[in-house]
Write a protein that holds these residues in place. Sequence first.
Motif, PDB file in Angstrom:
ATOM      1  N   SER A  62     -14.471  -0.981  -4.247  1.00 16.04           N
ATOM      2  CA  SER A  62     -13.971  -2.240  -4.795  1.00 16.04           C
ATOM      3  C   SER A  62     -13.091  -2.907  -3.743  1.00 16.04           C
ATOM      4  CB  SER A  62     -13.160  -1.985  -6.071  1.00 16.04           C
ATOM      5  OG  SER A  62     -12.865  -3.207  -6.724  1.00 16.04           O
ATOM      6  N   ILE A  63     -13.173  -4.243  -3.701  1.00 17.26           N
ATOM      7  CA  ILE A  63     -12.409  -5.026  -2.729  1.00 17.26           C
ATOM      8  C   ILE A  63     -11.416  -5.879  -3.522  1.00 17.26           C
ATOM      9  CG2 ILE A  63     -12.547  -6.690  -0.841  1.00 17.26           C
ATOM     10  CD1 ILE A  63     -15.457  -5.785  -0.419  1.00 17.26           C
ATOM     11  N   ALA A  64     -10.125  -5.546  -3.397  1.00 12.36           N
ATOM     12  CA  ALA A  64      -9.092  -6.186  -4.226  1.00 12.36           C
ATOM     13  C   ALA A  64      -8.211  -7.104  -3.396  1.00 12.36           C
ATOM     14  CB  ALA A  64      -8.222  -5.111  -4.884  1.00 12.36           C
ATOM     15  N   ARG A  65      -7.729  -8.168  -4.018  1.00 12.86           N
ATOM     16  CA  ARG A  65      -6.784  -9.060  -3.349  1.00 12.86           C
ATOM     17  C   ARG A  65      -5.574  -8.264  -2.873  1.00 12.86           C
ATOM     18  NH1 ARG A  65      -4.371 -12.107  -7.117  1.00 12.86           N
ATOM     19  NH2 ARG A  65      -3.362 -13.314  -5.473  1.00 12.86           N
ATOM     20  N   SER A  66      -5.258  -8.386  -1.585  1.00 12.18           N
ATOM     21  CA  SER A  66      -4.193  -7.569  -0.999  1.00 12.18           C
ATOM     22  C   SER A  66      -2.809  -7.911  -1.556  1.00 12.18           C
ATOM     23  CB  SER A  66      -4.191  -7.735   0.526  1.00 12.18           C
ATOM     24  OG  SER A  66      -5.412  -7.298   1.060  1.00 12.18           O
ATOM     25  N   LEU A  67      -2.656  -9.102  -2.123  1.00 15.85           N
ATOM     26  CA  LEU A  67      -1.368  -9.506  -2.692  1.00 15.85           C
ATOM     27  C   LEU A  67      -1.231  -9.155  -4.174  1.00 15.85           C
ATOM     28  CD1 LEU A  67      -1.000 -13.002  -0.964  1.00 15.85           C
ATOM     29  CD2 LEU A  67       0.432 -10.982  -0.550  1.00 15.85           C
ATOM     30  N   ILE A 102       0.837  -1.202   0.000  1.00 17.59           N
ATOM     31  CA  ILE A 102       0.000   0.000   0.000  1.00 17.59           C
ATOM     32  C   ILE A 102       0.873   1.255   0.000  1.00 17.59           C
ATOM     33  CG2 ILE A 102      -1.670   1.358   1.352  1.00 17.59           C
ATOM     34  CD1 ILE A 102      -2.922  -0.996  -0.117  1.00 17.59           C
ATOM     35  N   HIS A 103       1.936   1.229   0.799  1.00 11.82           N
ATOM     36  CA  HIS A 103       2.867   2.368   0.835  1.00 11.82           C
ATOM     37  C   HIS A 103       3.461   2.597  -0.557  1.00 11.82           C
ATOM     38  CE1 HIS A 103       5.844   5.176   2.390  1.00 11.82           C
ATOM     39  NE2 HIS A 103       6.763   4.492   1.714  1.00 11.82           N
ATOM     40  N   SER A 104       3.875   1.515  -1.219  1.00 13.85           N
ATOM     41  CA  SER A 104       4.475   1.636  -2.560  1.00 13.85           C
ATOM     42  C   SER A 104       3.474   2.176  -3.568  1.00 13.85           C
ATOM     43  CB  SER A 104       4.983   0.269  -3.032  1.00 13.85           C
ATOM     44  OG  SER A 104       5.978  -0.214  -2.171  1.00 13.85           O
ATOM     45  N   ILE A 105       2.234   1.728  -3.470  1.00 14.81           N
ATOM     46  CA  ILE A 105       1.202   2.175  -4.419  1.00 14.81           C
ATOM     47  C   ILE A 105       0.953   3.672  -4.272  1.00 14.81           C
ATOM     48  CG2 ILE A 105      -1.303   2.060  -4.843  1.00 14.81           C
ATOM     49  CD1 ILE A 105      -0.972  -1.031  -4.462  1.00 14.81           C
ATOM     50  N   PHE A 128      -0.560  -6.515  -6.607  1.00 16.05           N
ATOM     51  CA  PHE A 128      -0.091  -5.133  -6.776  1.00 16.05           C
ATOM     52  C   PHE A 128      -0.821  -4.470  -7.940  1.00 16.05           C
ATOM     53  CE2 PHE A 128       2.532  -1.756  -8.420  1.00 16.05           C
ATOM     54  CZ  PHE A 128       3.010  -1.118  -7.280  1.00 16.05           C
ATOM     55  N   GLY A 129      -0.961  -5.202  -9.053  1.00 15.54           N
ATOM     56  CA  GLY A 129      -1.542  -4.617 -10.257  1.00 15.54           C
ATOM     57  C   GLY A 129      -2.953  -4.103 -10.060  1.00 15.54           C
ATOM     58  N   MET A 130      -3.831  -4.906  -9.440  1.00 17.99           N
ATOM     59  CA  MET A 130      -5.228  -4.495  -9.275  1.00 17.99           C
ATOM     60  C   MET A 130      -5.348  -3.333  -8.299  1.00 17.99           C
ATOM     61  SD  MET A 130      -8.099  -5.223 -10.613  1.00 17.99           S
ATOM     62  CE  MET A 130      -9.119  -3.757 -10.423  1.00 17.99           C
ATOM     63  N   ASN A 131      -4.570  -3.368  -7.216  1.00 15.91           N
ATOM     64  CA  ASN A 131      -4.600  -2.262  -6.259  1.00 15.91           C
ATOM     65  C   ASN A 131      -4.075  -0.969  -6.893  1.00 15.91           C
ATOM     66  OD1 ASN A 131      -5.373  -3.286  -3.343  1.00 15.91           O
ATOM     67  ND2 ASN A 131      -4.159  -4.899  -4.275  1.00 15.91           N
ATOM     68  N   ALA A 132      -3.043  -1.090  -7.722  1.00 13.63           N
ATOM     69  CA  ALA A 132      -2.493   0.082  -8.407  1.00 13.63           C
ATOM     70  C   ALA A 132      -3.509   0.666  -9.396  1.00 13.63           C
ATOM     71  CB  ALA A 132      -1.197  -0.294  -9.130  1.00 13.63           C
ATOM     72  N   VAL A 133      -4.237  -0.202 -10.100  1.00 14.71           N
ATOM     73  CA  VAL A 133      -5.279   0.265 -11.025  1.00 14.71           C
ATOM     74  C   VAL A 133      -6.302   1.120 -10.281  1.00 14.71           C
ATOM     75  CG1 VAL A 133      -7.311  -0.519 -12.336  1.00 14.71           C
ATOM     76  CG2 VAL A 133      -5.075  -1.541 -12.777  1.00 14.71           C
ATOM     77  N   LEU A 134      -6.760   0.633  -9.133  1.00 21.17           N
ATOM     78  CA  LEU A 134      -7.773   1.373  -8.377  1.00 21.17           C
ATOM     79  C   LEU A 134      -7.225   2.706  -7.877  1.00 21.17           C
ATOM     80  CD1 LEU A 134      -9.282  -1.698  -6.529  1.00 21.17           C
ATOM     81  CD2 LEU A 134     -10.491  -0.254  -8.182  1.00 21.17           C
ATOM     82  N   PHE A 135      -5.984   2.710  -7.387  1.00 15.39           N
ATOM     83  CA  PHE A 135      -5.371   3.963  -6.934  1.00 15.39           C
ATOM     84  C   PHE A 135      -5.305   4.972  -8.081  1.00 15.39           C
ATOM     85  CE2 PHE A 135      -1.428   6.484  -6.583  1.00 15.39           C
ATOM     86  CZ  PHE A 135      -1.756   7.244  -5.473  1.00 15.39           C
ATOM     87  N   GLN A 136      -4.879   4.507  -9.246  1.00 19.26           N
ATOM     88  CA  GLN A 136      -4.722   5.430 -10.381  1.00 19.26           C
ATOM     89  C   GLN A 136      -6.063   5.866 -10.968  1.00 19.26           C
ATOM     90  OE1 GLN A 136      -1.679   3.225 -12.712  1.00 19.26           O
ATOM     91  NE2 GLN A 136      -0.295   4.888 -12.140  1.00 19.26           N
ATOM     92  N   LEU A 137      -7.124   5.146 -10.648  1.00 21.28           N
ATOM     93  CA  LEU A 137      -8.462   5.573 -11.048  1.00 21.28           C
ATOM     94  C   LEU A 137      -9.081   6.542 -10.028  1.00 21.28           C
ATOM     95  CD1 LEU A 137     -10.018   2.256 -12.422  1.00 21.28           C
ATOM     96  CD2 LEU A 137      -9.651   4.365 -13.719  1.00 21.28           C
ATOM     97  N   GLY A 138      -8.326   6.879  -8.983  1.00 23.38           N
ATOM     98  CA  GLY A 138      -8.814   7.852  -8.016  1.00 23.38           C
ATOM     99  C   GLY A 138      -9.472   7.269  -6.783  1.00 23.38           C
ATOM    100  N   GLU A 180      -7.566 -15.327   1.448  1.00 18.90           N
ATOM    101  CA  GLU A 180      -6.756 -14.116   1.296  1.00 18.90           C
ATOM    102  C   GLU A 180      -7.340 -12.913   2.019  1.00 18.90           C
ATOM    103  OE1 GLU A 180      -4.955 -12.963  -2.294  1.00 18.90           O
ATOM    104  OE2 GLU A 180      -4.682 -14.996  -3.055  1.00 18.90           O
ATOM    105  N   ASN A 181      -6.443 -11.962   2.339  1.00 17.36           N
ATOM    106  CA  ASN A 181      -6.842 -10.646   2.803  1.00 17.36           C
ATOM    107  C   ASN A 181      -7.310  -9.829   1.602  1.00 17.36           C
ATOM    108  OD1 ASN A 181      -5.752 -11.445   5.271  1.00 17.36           O
ATOM    109  ND2 ASN A 181      -3.785 -10.463   4.877  1.00 17.36           N
ATOM    110  N   MET A 182      -8.229  -8.902   1.849  1.00 22.77           N
ATOM    111  CA  MET A 182      -8.771  -8.084   0.763  1.00 22.77           C
ATOM    112  C   MET A 182      -8.725  -6.609   1.149  1.00 22.77           C
ATOM    113  SD  MET A 182      -9.630 -10.503  -1.424  1.00 22.77           S
ATOM    114  CE  MET A 182     -10.782  -9.820  -2.621  1.00 22.77           C
ATOM    115  N   ASN A 183      -8.199  -5.771   0.246  1.00 22.44           N
ATOM    116  CA  ASN A 183      -8.116  -4.331   0.475  1.00 22.44           C
ATOM    117  C   ASN A 183      -9.392  -3.630   0.009  1.00 22.44           C
ATOM    118  OD1 ASN A 183      -5.531  -4.363   1.520  1.00 22.44           O
ATOM    119  ND2 ASN A 183      -4.553  -4.041  -0.466  1.00 22.44           N
ATOM    120  N   MET A 184      -9.826  -2.657   0.796  1.00 24.63           N
ATOM    121  CA  MET A 184     -11.002  -1.857   0.446  1.00 24.63           C
ATOM    122  C   MET A 184     -10.555  -0.544  -0.199  1.00 24.63           C
ATOM    123  SD  MET A 184     -14.344  -1.734   0.607  1.00 24.63           S
ATOM    124  CE  MET A 184     -14.928  -2.747   1.975  1.00 24.63           C
TER     125      MET A 184
END
Length: 284
Positions: free
Chosen positions: A237-242, A112-115, A244-254, A272-276
């Motif tokens: 959206s709830i993304a797989r915490s492991l 998350i820090h890297s994203i 990186f690609g899907m979490n980065a997509v959501l961050f870049q979409l705002g 798995e853990n899931m990021n909100m």
Amino acid sequence: MNQTAYTTYIEESNFFVEVYLDPFNKRIRVDDYRGNIQFVLKRVEELVQDQHAEKLIVKGRSNDFMILMENGLQPEAVVDRFFLGSDAFFFSKFYSQDRKKNDHWITEDGMIHSIYQLDPTMEKNFPPKEYELKKADENCAAELSTLYRQVFQVYPTPLHDPEYVKKTMEDGTIYYVYFHQGKIVSAASAEINFFYKNAELTDCATISEHRKYGLMKMILQELEGELKKRGIFCSYSIARSLSFGMNAVLFQLGYSYRGRLMNNCYIYDKLENMNMWVKNLATC
């Protein structure tokens, strides 16, 4: 035990509760409630024992925050404006030692820090002309199921079943897909709560060899446009915490990170853990 998940409604003299029973993921989720929250929790904990569930999730309201804490639940995530403009707090309680353990938490914190160090400005993607973006209909159900089987060894809902996909469409879920040479290679959906005016962007899948063109960003933007037309501005959206690609997509979409649901569901190949991630579509 029957592995089919289903929603049940319990109404008694001093409360109403809508509960999602999910034996495959060994969890119970309270999606809505009214009345005496103490009685709601007592009844739901009885269901936990009956179902041998390992995790309870409650979508709580802000005015019940302290009561939920007093009853042994912990806040894991929040969705801004979920209940017709009021925030929803995702509280959880665990019922097995193993379900509460996790080896990936620190790694996922680092991700998350890297994203958040990424450039949030997003270039407009235009995939090659062989790719065609379309809204899916019931005729796509079988091929959608094939896609999800191909991408996910395990998935928390039965998307491998075309009849289940058709049922979600009948219930109002919108799917957008990319076709390449006549076959679906990428897809995602918006699962809409018409009463509370929110939507979950979910079921995101792209066949690995087609992931370099930013197809998922385009699909999610198209779904957001559909939601705004319907007056729905709370998107999450709830993304797989492991992933990186899907979490980065959501961050870049705002989207903004709003917490992590521990050992939430069986997806990809394990529990798995899931990021909100949450976005207010009214601001864009």
